[in-house]
Structure formats: structure tokens, C-alpha cells
Design an enzyme around this catalytic site. Structure first.
Site, PDB file in Angstrom:
ATOM      1  N   ALA A 127      -3.813   7.415  -5.096  1.00  8.39           N
ATOM      2  CA  ALA A 127      -2.583   7.078  -5.492  1.00  8.39           C
ATOM      3  C   ALA A 127      -2.803   5.555  -5.656  1.00  8.39           C
ATOM      4  O   ALA A 127      -2.419   4.725  -4.527  1.00  8.39           O
ATOM      5  CB  ALA A 127      -1.646   7.337  -3.918  1.00  8.39           C
ATOM      6  N   GLY A 174       0.805  -1.259   0.068  1.00  5.41           N
ATOM      7  CA  GLY A 174      -0.032   0.002   0.005  1.00  5.41           C
ATOM      8  C   GLY A 174       0.947   1.194  -0.183  1.00  5.41           C
ATOM      9  O   GLY A 174       2.009   1.235  -0.254  1.00  5.41           O
ATOM     10  N   ASN A 175       0.162   2.395   0.339  1.00  2.50           N
ATOM     11  CA  ASN A 175       0.936   3.608   0.401  1.00  2.50           C
ATOM     12  C   ASN A 175       0.389   4.553   1.375  1.00  2.50           C
ATOM     13  O   ASN A 175      -0.667   4.103   2.111  1.00  2.50           O
ATOM     14  CB  ASN A 175       0.916   4.266  -1.041  1.00  2.50           C
ATOM     15  CG  ASN A 175      -0.447   4.584  -1.804  1.00  2.50           C
ATOM     16  OD1 ASN A 175      -1.513   5.398  -1.016  1.00  2.50           O
ATOM     17  ND2 ASN A 175      -0.719   3.899  -2.815  1.00  2.50           N
ATOM     18  N   ARG A 176       0.855   5.746   1.594  1.00  2.00           N
ATOM     19  CA  ARG A 176       0.420   6.607   2.778  1.00  2.00           C
ATOM     20  C   ARG A 176      -0.479   7.420   2.410  1.00  2.00           C
ATOM     21  O   ARG A 176      -1.130   8.426   3.239  1.00  2.00           O
ATOM     22  CB  ARG A 176       1.677   7.401   3.046  1.00  2.00           C
ATOM     23  CG  ARG A 176       2.940   6.796   3.542  1.00  2.00           C
ATOM     24  CD  ARG A 176       3.981   7.532   4.066  1.00  2.00           C
ATOM     25  NE  ARG A 176       5.136   6.908   4.185  1.00  2.00           N
ATOM     26  CZ  ARG A 176       5.384   6.258   5.419  1.00  2.00           C
ATOM     27  NH1 ARG A 176       4.666   6.309   6.356  1.00  2.00           N
ATOM     28  NH2 ARG A 176       6.635   5.494   5.604  1.00  2.00           N
ATOM     29  N   SER A 177      -1.510   7.405   1.219  1.00  2.77           N
ATOM     30  CA  SER A 177      -2.491   8.345   1.019  1.00  2.77           C
ATOM     31  C   SER A 177      -3.680   8.070   1.853  1.00  2.77           C
ATOM     32  O   SER A 177      -4.152   7.095   2.118  1.00  2.77           O
ATOM     33  CB  SER A 177      -2.930   7.864  -0.593  1.00  2.77           C
ATOM     34  OG  SER A 177      -4.163   8.789  -0.729  1.00  2.77           O
TER      35      SER A 177
END
Length: 397
Positions: free
Chosen positions: A273, A204-207
Site C-alpha cells: 500500500a 502512512g497507512n493502515r497496511s
């Protein structure tokens, strides 16, 4: 529409009760803010009975001490109407005063604002009042000129509050002007897509989804029918009849849903994102950490390029705006993305400086035919409004 009506302390205050009733009859949701001087002419119980909601007139009552009622009401508001607006209240808001419930709530409100002054003609014509009105106009606040008629002092002059019918017609006209995206269908994506590794873990990512949701709200505030396609987010979803919330998880899921709604939409704003990689083979069980195992190798393959794929399906009247979240060589990478993705706009966003989950952002707007435009640092809500207005301008061409 969600309308907050401000009553300030002039004799015309009693007429504002009929304005509230007229707005409710037109189908709007109305809440009330009153100054203490307004309550000398009309009781707050009257307005609370009409709206079925407590009147905000004091930030310091015990029930308000543990909350921030002016901010909550400001965020709820889609249109602010001050009726009647006294010379004193006009002076305060023109100069940014926030010294009681009404001025504080008004200052915290980012929605469109309408002012309906009512006062003695000498106060209306005073240079200080006219300077303050000019300031408000420069801030984008709409002013309804007072009428000529018999004033409380017993003679006829300019300063009288306009008749109810004319006030409601004027407010209705301003609402229609504000709905610049009425009958438009807009897709907004938000949050970060997740790519499963096994039934427990994912890439995943930090969005946070904050910017995408702000854009969805800004578009809905202008009357658009918005499909908000969201992945993993850390903020609350909007609850608006003009916004349809559709949840997805992976990049491929998001592509499928975007393509489904893109067929008959007017604009796509790709804020999400999306993960660029996914594991080649998702494990059907939780991958255990063994005592003798120091590393775990994952074979990754590319995910679909949503923006590039959808751009190939773009009709001549459709608008596509994408985001480029970069940590280095911002303009170079964003310019490359603009050309490769065949989008109308790319919003370059430097995410190396604590942007994820933050309330503020600074972006640069790139388009095919204009030089890049770097905006000043502002709240994500303000950025959202700016970007949605770009879409409005595209439709007006």
C-alpha cells in the site's frame, strides 16, 4: 523442505522409521506426529532421536498447555506425509475429525498432503474406506496405492505398505510436482510506505503487510526465488532460504528497489500500500506545536506511480499483478487501474470492511481477457495460494 511425518497405529509403523531416515538423508527437515496407537509399535524416543526434535503426540501435557503446538507445527509444515495411514486415521481426516494431536495438526495444515495407506486387504476394499479415500482425493490429497504382498495375517493380498525405495521415489516425485515455480524469480511488495514530514512524523497507512508476506511464502513453497520488498509492516517477516527480505521506507525507495530487481524477474506482485502523496519539503527538525497555533498546513506532491512506471519496462514474458485497495466503487476503480497501469492482473480489494491486519479477505480478480472473478471470503493464506497459482498458470501457457 520442511516435512511433517505422521505415524499411525499399524504394524507397518516400524517401516516408517526408515522413511524418516530416507527423507533426512535427502536433505529435508523432518518433524514427527504420532498417534497413541502408533507408539505401541514404535517408541517416540526413537523418532525424537532421529529428528533431534520432540515428537508431538499429546496436546495436553503440561509443557503444551500454555502453547498451541499443533498450529505452530501446521504453519511450519511445507509437506505432510502420513505413513502408514490406517483405515481409522483415513476415516477421521476424510470427515474432518480433530480428536487428538495427529488429527488436529493434520486438519490445521494447509500444506500439500500425502497419504500412504497400509492395512488388511478386507479393510482396504471395504466400501467405507474407498469412500473416504475418494473424499481425500477430492480435497487434493495424494494417495499412494498399497502394494500386493504378504500381510501381517500371513497371506498375500493388496494392503501391504510399499517398499521403502518406492515410497521415497513417490514422495520425491510429488515434491518435484509441488515445486511448480522452481527457478522462477518473483518480486512481492508488502506493507505501507512511509513519507516523512519531519525527523519524527510521517504520512502512512493502515497496511499490515500480512497479504504480501502470505503471497511471498506461497510462492516460495512452490519453489520460487522470492524478493520480498517490504515497507512498514506489523507482522513477522518470513525466514526462508528462498525469500530475500529487502526493507524500504518511502515510495520512491520502493520504486528504486523494484526497478533494480525487475530487470531479470519473471513476475511482480505489487501488494504494498504505497503512499500517493509526500510533503513537498521535509522539515530538518521536529515541527513544534506552538500555543498560538491551531492549524498546520502541509504542501503535498504526488509520489511516483510504481506499478505504472514498471509496467512500461515489462518484457513479453514477464507477468505483473497489482492490487487495488478501494473503499467505494470497487470494480469501477479497479477496472480503471487495470487499463491505466497496463498490468496483467488487478486484484480488487474492498478495504472498507476491516481488512487491514485481518486474517481473512475477499477479493475480485480482474484481467485483460476475462470477466471479473469474485472469490469467496477466505483466509489470506488461501487467497495467496490462489493468486500464486494464477501466476503458475500464466507460465504454463
Amino acid at each position: 523442505m520442511k516435512i511433517t511425518v505422521y505415524l499411525t497405529g499399524g504394524i507397518a509403523c516400524y517401516k516408517a522409521v526408515e522413511v524418516v531416515r530416507g527423507l533426512e538423508k535427502a536433505g529435508h527437515k523432518v518433524r514427527i506426529v504420532m498417534t497413541k496407537n502408533a507408539e505401541k509399535f514404535v517408541g517416540s524416543v526413537t523418532l525424537a532421536s532421529l529428528t533431534k526434535y520432540p515428537v508431538l503426540d499429546d496436546l495436553w501435557t503440561k509443557k503444551n498447555q500454555a502453547s498451541i503446538p499443533h498450529v505452530h507445527l501446521a504453519q511450519w509444515t511445507e509437506l505432510a506425509v502420513v505413513v502408514p495411514a490406517t483405515a481409522s486415521f483415513i476415516a477421521k481426516i476424510a470427515n474432518g475429525f480433530a480428536d487428538e494431536a495427529a488429527t488436529t495438526t493434520f486438519l490445521a495444515t494447509s500444506a500439500p498432503k500425502l497419504i500412504i495407506p497400509a492395512m488388511n486387504d478386507q479393510m482396504w476394499n471395504n466400501p467405507a474406506t474407498q469412500r473416504n479415500l475418494s473424499k481425500l482425493k477430492l480435497d487434493g490429497i495424494k494417495i499412494m496405492e498399497p502394494a500386493v504382498g504378504v500381510l501381517a495375517e500371513g497371506y498375500s493380498a493388496k494392503g501391504r505398505m510399499p517398499e521403502l525405495k518406492n515410497i521415497l521415489l513417490w514422495i520425491g516425485k510429488q515434491i518435484r510436482r509441488a515445486k511448480k515455480l522452481a527457478n522462477k524469480k518473483i518480486i512481492v511488495t508488502a506493507g505501507g510506505t512511509l513519507e516523512a514530514i519531519d525527523p519524527v512524523r510521517f504520512i502512512g497507512n493502515r497496511s499490515s503487510g500480512k497479504m504480501g508476506i502470505a503471497i511471498a511464502k506461497a510462492a516460495a513453497n512452490l519453489g520460487a526465488n522470492v524478493t520480498l520488498i517490504y515497507a512498514n509492516i506489523t507482522v513477522s517477516l518470513p525466514h526462508d532460504p528462498l525469500i530475500k527480505n529487502v526493507h524500504v521506507e518511502s515510495t520512491e525507495d520502493m520504486l528504486n528497489i523494484v526497478e533494480k530487481y525487475f530487470v531479470d524477474c519473471n513476475a511482480l506482485i505489487m501488494v504494498a500500500a504505497v503512499a500517493d502523496w509526500r510533503v513537498k519539503r521535509i522539515a530538518d527538525h521536529k515541527l513544534k506545536k506552538n500555543a498560538n497555533q491551531d492549524t498546520l498546513n502541509l504542501s503535498l506532491i504526488k509520489t511516483p506511480d510504481i506499478l505504472k512506471t514498471v509496467s512500461k519496462q515489462k518484457g513479453k514474458d514477464q507477468i505483473i499483478m497489482g492490487f487495488a485497495a478501494e473503499t467505494n466503487e470497487l470494480l469501477k476503480n479497479a477496472s480503471k487501474k487495470l487499463q491505466e497501469k497496463d498490468a496483467d492482473y488487478i486484484i480488487a480489494n474492498d478495504v472498507s470492511q476491516n481488512v487491514f491486519g485481518n486474517d481473512q479477505d475477499q477479493v475480485t480478480i480482474l484481467s485483460r481477457h476475462n470477466t471479473p472473478k469474485k472469490l469467496k471470503k477466505m483466509s489470506k493464506n488461501e487467497v495467496a495460494k490462489y493468486l500464486v497459482n494464477i501466476i503458475v498458470q500464466e507460465f504454463d501457457k
